[in-house]
Design a protein around this motif. Sequence first.
Motif, short mmCIF file in Angstrom:
data_model
loop_
_atom_site.label_atom_id
_atom_site.label_comp_id
_atom_site.label_asym_id
_atom_site.label_seq_id
_atom_site.Cartn_x
_atom_site.Cartn_y
_atom_site.Cartn_z
N PRO A 122 83.17 71.35 24.22
CA PRO A 122 82.98 72.69 23.59
C PRO A 122 81.86 72.61 22.74
O PRO A 122 81.33 71.54 22.43
CB PRO A 122 84.40 72.60 22.87
CG PRO A 122 84.78 71.27 22.61
CD PRO A 122 84.18 70.46 23.61
N TRP A 123 81.64 74.06 22.23
CA TRP A 123 80.24 74.13 21.34
C TRP A 123 80.24 73.34 20.20
O TRP A 123 79.19 73.21 19.45
CB TRP A 123 80.19 75.60 21.21
CG TRP A 123 81.42 76.29 20.22
CD1 TRP A 123 82.47 76.98 20.68
CD2 TRP A 123 81.28 76.21 18.67
NE1 TRP A 123 83.20 77.23 19.43
CE2 TRP A 123 82.40 76.81 18.48
CE3 TRP A 123 80.31 75.97 17.83
CZ2 TRP A 123 82.83 77.11 16.95
CZ3 TRP A 123 80.44 76.19 16.53
CH2 TRP A 123 81.82 76.72 16.15
N TYR A 124 81.52 73.19 19.64
CA TYR A 124 81.51 72.28 18.35
C TYR A 124 81.71 70.88 18.30
O TYR A 124 81.88 70.21 17.66
CB TYR A 124 82.78 72.88 17.57
CG TYR A 124 84.20 72.87 18.45
CD1 TYR A 124 84.84 71.65 18.21
CD2 TYR A 124 84.56 73.69 18.99
CE1 TYR A 124 86.00 71.58 18.89
CE2 TYR A 124 85.84 73.74 19.60
CZ TYR A 124 86.54 72.60 19.49
OH TYR A 124 87.71 72.35 20.23
N ASN A 125 81.60 70.31 19.60
CA ASN A 125 81.57 68.90 19.92
C ASN A 125 80.68 68.15 18.87
O ASN A 125 79.57 68.13 18.72
CB ASN A 125 81.04 68.64 21.23
CG ASN A 125 81.36 67.10 21.50
OD1 ASN A 125 81.51 66.34 20.84
ND2 ASN A 125 81.41 66.90 22.85
N PRO A 126 81.52 67.32 17.79
CA PRO A 126 80.84 66.81 16.60
C PRO A 126 79.96 65.71 17.00
O PRO A 126 79.06 65.39 16.52
CB PRO A 126 81.91 66.30 15.92
CG PRO A 126 83.06 66.18 16.48
CD PRO A 126 82.78 67.41 17.93
N GLN A 127 80.11 65.17 18.14
CA GLN A 127 79.47 63.90 18.64
C GLN A 127 77.87 64.43 18.80
O GLN A 127 76.93 63.47 18.79
CB GLN A 127 80.05 63.32 20.04
CG GLN A 127 79.20 62.11 20.67
CD GLN A 127 79.80 61.65 21.79
OE1 GLN A 127 80.80 61.97 22.38
NE2 GLN A 127 79.18 60.80 22.31
N TYR A 128 77.48 65.76 19.42
CA TYR A 128 76.32 65.97 19.70
C TYR A 128 76.11 67.13 18.66
O TYR A 128 74.70 67.18 18.13
CB TYR A 128 76.22 66.85 20.92
CG TYR A 128 76.44 65.88 22.27
CD1 TYR A 128 75.29 65.41 22.79
CD2 TYR A 128 77.59 65.65 22.81
CE1 TYR A 128 75.38 64.32 23.98
CE2 TYR A 128 77.67 64.87 23.79
CZ TYR A 128 76.70 64.39 24.40
OH TYR A 128 76.87 63.46 25.57
N PHE A 129 76.74 68.09 18.05
CA PHE A 129 76.43 68.84 17.14
C PHE A 129 75.74 68.21 15.83
O PHE A 129 75.00 68.72 15.27
CB PHE A 129 77.63 69.76 16.88
CG PHE A 129 77.53 71.23 16.28
CD1 PHE A 129 77.63 72.14 16.89
CD2 PHE A 129 77.03 71.16 14.94
CE1 PHE A 129 77.24 73.42 16.57
CE2 PHE A 129 76.82 72.28 14.34
CZ PHE A 129 76.78 73.60 15.14
N ILE A 130 76.74 67.34 15.09
CA ILE A 130 76.41 66.97 13.95
C ILE A 130 74.93 66.03 13.89
O ILE A 130 74.36 66.36 13.03
CB ILE A 130 77.78 66.01 13.11
CG1 ILE A 130 78.67 67.15 13.21
CG2 ILE A 130 77.22 65.53 12.03
CD1 ILE A 130 79.95 66.30 12.88
N PRO A 131 74.90 65.10 15.01
CA PRO A 131 73.60 64.32 14.81
C PRO A 131 72.41 65.35 14.98
O PRO A 131 71.34 64.98 14.71
CB PRO A 131 73.78 63.31 15.96
CG PRO A 131 75.34 62.98 16.12
CD PRO A 131 75.80 64.59 15.85
#
Length: 262
Positions: A122-131
Amino acid sequence: MNGIIDLHLWQMIAAYIFVIILMVIVKLKGIPREKEILISSVRMTLQLILTGYILVYIFDSPSPLYTILILIAMEAFAVYNIIKRTKIKLSTNLKKIIAFSMITGTLSCLFYFLFVVVHISPWYNPQYFIPIAGMLIGNSMTGISLGVTRLVDGMQSHKYLVEGALMLGATPKMAAKQIVDNAFDSAILPTINSMVGMGIVFLPGMMTGQILSGTSPVTAINYQIAIMLGILGSVALTVILFVQLGYKTFFNDQDQLYISNQ
């Protein structure tokens, strides 16, 4: 591929020998930086440990709310850090321009990168979004910090040249063009220089981390190329927004140079 080598506590402690060496060197040289080195090392350690535990929780319980809150915190800290690190007094309007440029530039590039280049779901996937958000915002923060210093210093040190150009009929944009161009060049140059030496002089952190975790070097390279282009775009967009809007805060409604509140 072999699994990643875990670093134990004693190994982490052993790495701090480099901090001790640096403190000894500056002490012997009479450079008063021991306190700053110690504080920055401790602060870095505590911040990363705290971040690590927060990310573990967020990765285990992904939520759009958590992702958005972290993004807001990153942007707020970046803007605060830019203003705090700038030793020159800034006007309220210039601070607003800094915030606007950071938020608009980084978010535009971040969402394009995530949704078009990486195409996360999903658009909020933290594994990719945050880094990725951290890398784009962090580098843009550095770029604007350099741009702020050069723009403000240039407008103040070349005040009479700007006023002279105005008296000869130049518009504020024309009078400040050289200063604006120099500020942009100074802000974007570190990013360009890092790209020039990448892969030959040094391996960047993202690529190194992926390789150490067992990812194929080819996959790591693809990600590193993409993220460096994303960083370049983010830094360029945030800085160009800042310098093109920021120089206007030095002029009043009558197109007169006005820097008494800077």
